[in-house]
Scaffold this motif. Structure first.
Motif, PDB file in Angstrom:
ATOM      1  N   PRO A 192     -40.685   2.554 -49.389  1.00  0.00           N
ATOM      2  CA  PRO A 192     -39.663   3.564 -49.099  1.00  0.00           C
ATOM      3  C   PRO A 192     -38.281   2.929 -48.971  1.00  0.00           C
ATOM      4  CG  PRO A 192     -41.347   3.504 -47.374  1.00  0.00           C
ATOM      5  CD  PRO A 192     -41.665   2.426 -48.336  1.00  0.00           C
ATOM      6  N   GLU A 230     -35.268   8.635 -44.380  1.00  0.00           N
ATOM      7  CA  GLU A 230     -36.263   9.697 -44.185  1.00  0.00           C
ATOM      8  C   GLU A 230     -37.657   9.236 -44.633  1.00  0.00           C
ATOM      9  OE1 GLU A 230     -36.197  13.828 -46.159  1.00  0.00           O
ATOM     10  OE2 GLU A 230     -34.455  13.746 -44.804  1.00  0.00           O
ATOM     11  N   ASP A 231     -37.723   8.631 -45.816  1.00  0.00           N
ATOM     12  CA  ASP A 231     -39.006   8.135 -46.338  1.00  0.00           C
ATOM     13  C   ASP A 231     -39.525   6.944 -45.529  1.00  0.00           C
ATOM     14  OD1 ASP A 231     -39.076  10.080 -48.291  1.00  0.00           O
ATOM     15  OD2 ASP A 231     -38.235   8.787 -49.852  1.00  0.00           O
ATOM     16  N   ARG A 232     -38.598   6.106 -45.044  1.00  0.00           N
ATOM     17  CA  ARG A 232     -39.006   4.966 -44.217  1.00  0.00           C
ATOM     18  C   ARG A 232     -39.650   5.448 -42.918  1.00  0.00           C
ATOM     19  NH1 ARG A 232     -36.885  -0.057 -45.536  1.00  0.00           N
ATOM     20  NH2 ARG A 232     -36.670  -0.710 -43.384  1.00  0.00           N
ATOM     21  N   LEU A 233     -39.075   6.491 -42.299  1.00  0.00           N
ATOM     22  CA  LEU A 233     -39.645   7.016 -41.059  1.00  0.00           C
ATOM     23  C   LEU A 233     -40.997   7.670 -41.332  1.00  0.00           C
ATOM     24  CD1 LEU A 233     -39.417   7.387 -38.050  1.00  0.00           C
ATOM     25  CD2 LEU A 233     -38.061   9.455 -38.471  1.00  0.00           C
ATOM     26  N   LYS A 234     -41.120   8.363 -42.445  1.00  0.00           N
ATOM     27  CA  LYS A 234     -42.405   8.966 -42.819  1.00  0.00           C
ATOM     28  C   LYS A 234     -43.470   7.873 -42.983  1.00  0.00           C
ATOM     29  CE  LYS A 234     -44.526  11.920 -46.305  1.00  0.00           C
ATOM     30  NZ  LYS A 234     -44.336  12.647 -47.558  1.00  0.00           N
ATOM     31  N   PHE A 235     -43.107   6.800 -43.687  1.00  0.00           N
ATOM     32  CA  PHE A 235     -44.035   5.687 -43.854  1.00  0.00           C
ATOM     33  C   PHE A 235     -44.360   5.053 -42.504  1.00  0.00           C
ATOM     34  CE2 PHE A 235     -45.084   1.252 -44.339  1.00  0.00           C
ATOM     35  CZ  PHE A 235     -46.100   1.300 -45.267  1.00  0.00           C
ATOM     36  N   ARG A 249     -44.443   6.436 -39.582  1.00  0.00           N
ATOM     37  CA  ARG A 249     -45.395   7.302 -38.856  1.00  0.00           C
ATOM     38  C   ARG A 249     -46.819   7.064 -39.359  1.00  0.00           C
ATOM     39  NH1 ARG A 249     -41.298  11.646 -39.830  1.00  0.00           N
ATOM     40  NH2 ARG A 249     -40.065  11.748 -37.911  1.00  0.00           N
ATOM     41  N   SER A 250     -46.977   6.966 -40.674  1.00  0.00           N
ATOM     42  CA  SER A 250     -48.300   6.708 -41.246  1.00  0.00           C
ATOM     43  C   SER A 250     -48.820   5.342 -40.813  1.00  0.00           C
ATOM     44  CB  SER A 250     -48.220   6.787 -42.770  1.00  0.00           C
ATOM     45  OG  SER A 250     -49.426   6.397 -43.357  1.00  0.00           O
ATOM     46  N   HIS A 301     -49.812   5.540 -37.125  1.00  0.00           N
ATOM     47  CA  HIS A 301     -51.039   6.343 -37.010  1.00  0.00           C
ATOM     48  C   HIS A 301     -52.263   5.521 -37.415  1.00  0.00           C
ATOM     49  CE1 HIS A 301     -53.837   9.690 -37.305  1.00  0.00           C
ATOM     50  NE2 HIS A 301     -54.164   9.230 -38.493  1.00  0.00           N
ATOM     51  N   ALA A 357     -41.276   5.819 -34.634  1.00  0.00           N
ATOM     52  CA  ALA A 357     -42.507   6.540 -34.969  1.00  0.00           C
ATOM     53  C   ALA A 357     -43.522   6.436 -33.838  1.00  0.00           C
ATOM     54  CB  ALA A 357     -43.096   5.985 -36.265  1.00  0.00           C
ATOM     55  N   GLU A 381     -42.440   8.750 -30.996  1.00  0.00           N
ATOM     56  CA  GLU A 381     -42.648  10.151 -31.372  1.00  0.00           C
ATOM     57  C   GLU A 381     -44.117  10.543 -31.307  1.00  0.00           C
ATOM     58  OE1 GLU A 381     -41.124  10.902 -35.256  1.00  0.00           O
ATOM     59  OE2 GLU A 381     -39.055  10.473 -34.693  1.00  0.00           O
TER      60      GLU A 381
END
Length: 97
Positions: A31, A35-40, A42-43, A46, A74, A77
């Motif tokens: 990413p 935005e994409d870095r934060l999505k990654f 979070r994954s 997780h 992440a 959150e």
């Protein structure tokens, strides 16, 4: 008085980036935008917590700290204080025994 708290930890994890030993999942690009870095991130958090069962990780990239903040954000959150992210440092050296 509380007793000891045991946490399952991995104190040597990498994230994507130049010079890192990190394999992206098949078909997934590193990413680039926030935005994409934060999505990654979070994954990543997780998977570390829910799949691997970790409670604490240290991100120990080579000469790169750019993933520390997204991974920490992440973790806060998703899990609040239940998942701890420490910054680490991997140092290369010439010589030794």
């Amino acid at each position: 008085m509380r007793g000891a708290t045991f946490r399952k930890c991995d104190l040597h994890l990498h994230t994507p980036g130049m010079g890192q030993y990190f394999t992206m999942p098949s078909g997934v690009e590193i990413p680039k935008n926030p935005e994409d870095r934060l999505k990654f991130a979070r994954s990543y958090v997780h998977r570390a917590h829910e799949v691997a069962g970790l409670d604490l990780v240290a991100i120990t990239n080579h000469n790169d700290t750019c993933w520390i903040d997204p991974i920490r954000q992440a973790a806060r959150e998703l899990y609040g204080d239940e998942f701890v992210v420490l910054p680490g440092l991997e140092v290369g050296a010439d010589g030794g025994i």
